[in-house]
Design a protein around this motif. Structure first.
Motif, PDB file in Angstrom:
ATOM      1  N   TRP A  48      29.250 -19.978  53.468  1.00 20.83           N
ATOM      2  CA  TRP A  48      28.542 -21.377  53.283  1.00 20.83           C
ATOM      3  C   TRP A  48      28.438 -21.567  51.922  1.00 20.83           C
ATOM      4  N   GLU A  51      28.689 -25.103  51.268  1.00 18.59           N
ATOM      5  CA  GLU A  51      27.815 -26.023  52.096  1.00 18.59           C
ATOM      6  C   GLU A  51      26.266 -26.029  51.867  1.00 18.59           C
ATOM      7  N   GLU A  52      25.917 -25.282  50.813  1.00 20.82           N
ATOM      8  CA  GLU A  52      24.488 -25.147  50.369  1.00 20.82           C
ATOM      9  C   GLU A  52      24.301 -25.627  48.833  1.00 20.82           C
ATOM     10  N   ARG A  96      18.208 -18.258  53.457  1.00 20.40           N
ATOM     11  CA  ARG A  96      19.566 -17.722  53.373  1.00 20.40           C
ATOM     12  C   ARG A  96      19.530 -16.685  52.566  1.00 20.40           C
TER      13      ARG A  96
END
Length: 234
Positions: A48, A51-52, A96
């Motif tokens: 990810w 995406e962050e 996260r």
């Protein structure tokens, strides 16, 4: 000059949704300019990663000189020696953090041809200091590259970007220009120190970052108590 640093501690609830995750590392040396290589190695282990938007990979820094050794010029070919106390720091949303730690702890990565083993992670809250600095700040890719050669133009561009975050510039110091090398081409950056911020402004800037290339360590602000590292990033 009017100077007032006092703020009521119970009047402001400081957010904790972003933290710095500090990893112990086992590494003997790294390229001085390792931003791209380090970011790429971490990206390969974190699905990810792209995406962050609030994830930022701090570059790894050591003392500018040690035991007669002087830091070489900033380039991917020159090497710096890494001490046992040095950490790999990644800024990440708190939600996260556990997943990031689980994906990186115990992994061995290659950073510009140099092996680096990632150890245990420890979260660290963002600083409440009101004097903070970024070692590398890049402006929008469409901006005039010549602005980096002119401190006043760089500061003006930075002030505009800060204004968009509703942060008022009271004291700013433009630091050394550094070029980060990537396969897509060089990225010009400058160091920037800001002083006289409110605690809320400082936290907001640390949480949001400034400018592009957060994954390469650009626009990530950390606490600062002097001006020497701004003039000569370590």
């Amino acid at each position: 000059m009017f100077w007032n640093e006092d703020e009521p501690t119970d009047a402001l609830r400081l957010p904790d949704d972003i933290v710095d995750l500090l990893f112990a590392i086992d590494c003997k040396r790294l390229p001085v300019d390792h931003a791209y290589a380090l970011s790429s190695a971490v990206r390969a282990l974190v699905p990810w990663f792209d995406e962050e938007p609030r994830l930022g990979v701090h570059t790894i820094h050591v003392a500018g000189s040690q035991n007669g050794w002087e830091r070489p010029e900033h380039s991917p070919e020159a090497l710096i020696m890494v001490s046992r106390r040095t950490k790999l720091t990644i800024r990440v949303p708190s939600a996260r953090a556990d997943d990031l730690a689980a994906r990186l702890q115990g992994r061995r990565i290659d950073v510009g041809g140099q092996p680096l083993t990632i150890g245990a992670a420890k979260p660290k809250p963002l600083s409440q200091e009101t004097t903070i600095f970024a070692r590398y700040l890049a402006t929008d890719p469409s901006a005039d590259a010549e602005a980096f050669a002119d401190e006043s133009r760089f500061l003006e561009a930075a002030a505009q970007a800060l204004g968009a975050l509703d942060i008022r510039v009271r004291k700013a110091l433009c630091g050394k220009a550094t070029t980060l090398h990537t396969p897509a081409g060089p990225i010009p950056t400058r160091a920037l120190m800001l002083a006289g911020l409110t605690r809320e402004e400082s936290m907001r800037l640390q949480r949001e970052g400034l400018g592009p290339h957060r994954a390469l360590g650009c626009g990530l602000f950390i606490p600062h108590k002097g001006i020497d590292p701004v003039k000569s990033p370590a």
